[in-house]
Design an enzyme around this catalytic site. Structure first.
Site, PDB file in Angstrom:
ATOM      1  N   PRO A 560      -3.493  44.837  47.822  1.00 48.56           N
ATOM      2  CA  PRO A 560      -3.026  43.826  48.764  1.00 48.56           C
ATOM      3  C   PRO A 560      -1.899  42.931  48.247  1.00 48.56           C
ATOM      4  O   PRO A 560      -1.740  41.803  48.728  1.00 48.56           O
ATOM      5  CB  PRO A 560      -4.285  42.979  48.964  1.00 48.56           C
ATOM      6  CG  PRO A 560      -4.889  42.938  47.583  1.00 48.56           C
ATOM      7  CD  PRO A 560      -4.610  44.296  46.991  1.00 48.56           C
ATOM      8  N   ASP A 561      -1.108  43.385  47.261  1.00 48.02           N
ATOM      9  CA  ASP A 561      -0.146  42.492  46.616  1.00 48.02           C
ATOM     10  C   ASP A 561       0.832  41.854  47.595  1.00 48.02           C
ATOM     11  O   ASP A 561       1.023  40.621  47.585  1.00 48.02           O
ATOM     12  CB  ASP A 561       0.630  43.262  45.547  1.00 48.02           C
ATOM     13  CG  ASP A 561      -0.229  43.640  44.359  1.00 48.02           C
ATOM     14  OD1 ASP A 561       0.232  43.489  43.218  1.00 48.02           O
ATOM     15  OD2 ASP A 561      -1.365  44.095  44.564  1.00 48.02           O
ATOM     16  N   HIS A 562       1.499  42.663  48.410  1.00 47.25           N
ATOM     17  CA  HIS A 562       2.531  42.112  49.289  1.00 47.25           C
ATOM     18  C   HIS A 562       1.938  41.184  50.350  1.00 47.25           C
ATOM     19  O   HIS A 562       2.509  40.127  50.653  1.00 47.25           O
ATOM     20  CB  HIS A 562       3.309  43.238  49.965  1.00 47.25           C
ATOM     21  CG  HIS A 562       4.223  43.979  49.048  1.00 47.25           C
ATOM     22  ND1 HIS A 562       3.829  45.092  48.346  1.00 47.25           N
ATOM     23  CD2 HIS A 562       5.519  43.757  48.697  1.00 47.25           C
ATOM     24  CE1 HIS A 562       4.841  45.531  47.610  1.00 47.25           C
ATOM     25  NE2 HIS A 562       5.867  44.743  47.792  1.00 47.25           N
TER      26      HIS A 562
END
Length: 774
Positions: A560-562
């Site tokens: 889920p980084d972005h």
């Protein structure tokens, strides 16, 4: 919600208190306004008589939708036609209208978003549509699988020699909803600065593409600086990147990225001679080895997941057990942090996420439960905020100063979003510990993905291990508006910059911190990469082929980084809005695991409710079908029986006793993916060809929207494709300043921010307190 939780929530001065939102949205995109409501905005949802269609979609608990509940907690709902004079009266008292009528539809003409924006001069109207208001796909219809196919994400998901694999849930739409919230807050800040409203055209294909797995943005560490558009056309078995290995009671994942982590793994394995050379510290050596994973598997085979996690931690090796949904929601970190709370749906208590952010150490949780549909007139019943904004400027964050200590993907994106909105973002690094994303296995001086993720920033290199560096940084904090970080919790405290110290240095400072598992709780100090978070949240076990539970295929994504970066950016913008009202700063904290689990909320609730949950059932075509050509595919998603009949008519299948899927596969196999999708879309069925990332900039629709643009960097020989403006609005397009070299702007930042002389700056450089790029 417990009494303690309720008291803590009510004690919070919510950042968006006083902001008034009217929502005319159905489906997953209602999460855009849900995030605003969690942050304090008053949201009134306007539905047709009888309620919105999304009240009957997704898994149903005794006649009520769990998906609807998750997307609409904390709102109020009223039955009202948009042609009713009361609707215009409501808009006259609102700050923001969010709507998702399909362009060209009767609902769109009745709502008339552009006309409403013109009639209500100070109103920010945000139009969410599948493909935007212009372009050849304008009239196409989308589902989450269709958007995955058209964004390039589907082409990388799944194992070689098998069909592509659709990710679980609705990750694309959830990512799009968060991106839309950031865009909405940016447009509202611009309106506060100059008094003018806006009509903002947000396409879900662009929003989700930017916030989930952007093909032309910053990539994960395992990519070694090589962008997705440079990758081979075919799908490969990516499981070696973040290997998932069987153990005595299930599976565990290891993320061995840095040389020191490999050295810890080697020690754990007993220092075997076969892997003793210095070449094993390189990712590519390990990735290419046919012997390494079997050797690690032999070590772990007799150990339990708990034992593996403990031994890995003792050796400095990032690891996580693969949990299922039941284990994920019951893990000690989620329980300790109160990330879920019981919510009544159809008279049954089920777990629902208790907000995606913490503000000033308290959960920004929804107030109230699932909204009942009122037939009585409603109005905003809380006072409108009284804001004192900065002077008029052409960008929402013009004039604001940001210290960006973020690293890798989450850190890069949070700061880049603020830089694109006009802030002076200073990337703070040290030559001894440069951002790992600068490196590239193609030997470029700056990686292409670093150039994409850090554009429009300035670079400052400072030694925070020295007393002089800490003193200098404290002075910078005193001048800053925002401080961004995504270190392991406690890192800034150890440097002498605890939240209390930061607040004392600058009471107006807005700080945003992001971590894998959250700032508090028994897992807070765990090292975390996105792949480990996906394991702990239960997602990795879902991203498999139905006939092979060990076909783990989530290694293709950096989720889920972005999207977590956008949650953090939304927190920063909301706190800046509150600062315009109170004059005080604040702190937003993001748990990447909780962001992800929030996107799976209906699944967690359905598991808890058990046999009382029904649907959704799909008796009509919904999936991936072969097209003419080599590894070419088309997604077809008939949403109901009516669209099923349309599919039958288009493909000429008039025998209800035969296999519809087999007939559809034969029909698509005889056509190109583009031809099949275009015919089905023309008939009103959501369908799409599977595109590769490298194909996206040449698509006529993206060219019509202006989705991409070409940028240059002085240290990169080729031009680079990057994202352009995130939506069509009156906001100025982002600038195109190249990503900084390490310490490139150290001297000018200290002169600009602190008024330091050349002699003072030279002494700092001579002492090694700062570095100045040659």
């Amino acid at each position: 919600m417990s009494d303690v939780q309720a008291q803590a929530t009510e004690a919070l001065d919510r950042p968006l208190a006083g902001v008034r939102v009217v929502e005319c949205v159905t489906g997953t995109m209602a999460h855009t306004a849900r995030l605003l409501a969690d942050l304090g905005a008053q949201v009134i949802r306007v539905e047709p008589a009888g309620g919105g269609a999304d009240r009957c979609e997704g898994p149903m608990l005794n006649g009520e939708s769990l998906s609807f509940a998750a997307a609409n907690l904390g709102k109020r709902a009223v039955a009202m036609a948009v042609t009713d004079p009361g609707f215009d009266a409501l808009l006259a008292d609102a700050d923001i209208l969010i709507e998702n009528s399909a362009p060209g539809s009767d609902a769109h003409f009745a709502l008339d978003p552009a006309g409403r924006a013109a009639r209500h001069a100070g109103l920010v109207v945000v139009s969410l549509s599948d493909f935007g208001q212009v372009g050849p796909w304008r009239s196409w219809r989308a589902t989450d699988p269709v958007l995955h196919a058209l964004s390039g994400g589907l082409s990388r998901s799944g194992l070689p020699e098998r069909a592509p694999l659709l990710p679980p849930g609705e990750l694309f739409l959830h990512a799009a909803a968060t991106q839309a919230a950031v865009i909405t807050l940016a447009a509202f800040i611009q309106r506060l600065r100059d008094g003018r409203g806006d009509h903002v055209d947000v396409s879900l294909i662009e929003a989700g593409m930017a916030a989930l797995d952007p093909g032309f943005g910053i990539a994960g560490s395992a990519q070694s600086g090589v962008p997705l558009w440079k990758m081979s056309r075919g799908r490969f078995d990516e499981r070696h990147r973040y290997p998932i290995i069987a153990c005595a009671d299930g599976h565990v994942r290891l993320c061995i990225m840095a040389p020191r982590q490999w050295r810890g793994m080697w020690e754990w394995m007993g220092r075997p001679d076969a892997f003793a050379g210095p070449e094993w510290e390189k990712l590519q050596t390990r990735f290419r080895s046919p012997d390494l994973i079997p050797a690690i598997a032999a070590l772990l085979a007799t150990k339990t997941r708990v034992e593996v996690e403990a031994e890995a931690a003792a050796h400095g090796v990032p690891a996580a057990a693969l949990l299922d949904l039941d284990e994920g929601i019951a893990n000690e970190q989620i329980v300790a942090r109160g990330a879920f709370r019981p919510v009544a749906v159809a008279g049954t208590l089920v777990p629902m996420p208790d907000g995606a952010l913490e503000i000033d150490g308290k959960r920004a949780a929804p107030r109230g439960g699932v909204p009942d549909l009122s037939s009585d007139p409603v109005s905003f019943n809380q006072p409108r905020g009284q804001w004192t904004p900065p002077p008029v400027a052409d960008r929402p964050l013009a004039g604001l100063k940001v210290l960006d200590m973020g690293v890798i993907v989450v850190g890069a994106e949070t700061g880049r979003l603020l830089a694109d909105l006009g802030a002076d973002v200073i990337k703070v690094e040290n030559g001894a510990f440069p951002d790992g994303q600068r490196q590239s296995r193609d030997n470029a001086p700056v990686s292409i993905t670093f150039a994409a993720g850090h554009r429009n920033k300035r670079g400052l290199s400072i030694d925070l291990r020295s007393d002089a560096g800490k003193t200098l940084f404290a002075r910078l904090v005193g001048e800053a508006d925002v401080l961004l970080s995504n270190f392991k919790p406690g890192t800034l405290d150890a440097l002498g910059f605890s939240p209390d110290r930061l607040g004392a240095l600058n009471p107006r400072l807005v700080s945003v911190d992001s971590s894998a598992f959250g700032a508090t709780g028994p897992w807070s100090r765990r090292g975390g990469y996105g792949p480990l978070v996906r394991c702990s949240a239960g997602l990795s076990k879902l991203w498999v082929y139905p006939d092979d539970p060990a076909s783990f295929s989530d290694g293709v994504t950096v989720y889920p980084d972005h999207v977590a970066a956008r949650v953090g950016a939304a927190g920063a913008l909301a706190l800046l809005i509150r600062r315009m009202r109170t004059g005080a700063g604040g702190r937003a904290s993001v748990s990447q695991m909780e962001v992800m689990m929030g996107h799976l909320a209906p699944l967690f609730a359905a598991r808890a409710a058990g046999d009382d949950v029904t649907g959704p059932t799909r008796a009509w075509p919904w999936g991936i079908y072969p097209a003419a050509g080599d590894d070419e595919w088309v997604v077809v998603t008939a949403r109901d029986a009516g669209e099923d009949e349309v599919v039958a008519r288009v493909i000429g299948h008039d025998d209800p006793t035969s296999d519809r899927d087999a007939a559809l596969s034969a029909w698509t196999r005889a056509r190109t993916a583009n031809e099949a999708a275009a015919q089905l879309q023309a008939a009103g069925v959501p369908a799409a060809p599977m595109l590769r990332v490298v194909e996206l900039p040449d698509q006529p629709h993206f060219q019509a929207l202006g989705t991409f643009r070409t940028a240059t960097h002085p240290l990169i020989a080729q031009d680079v494709t990057v994202e352009a403006a995130p939506a069509r609005s009156r906001l100025a397009a982002p600038a195109q300043r190249p990503a900084p070299r390490l310490g490139e702007h150290s001297a000018e930042v200290l002169a600009d921010w602190l008024g330091m002389s050349k002699a003072e700056i030279a002494r700092l450089a001579q002492a090694g307190t700062i570095e100045i790029a040659a």
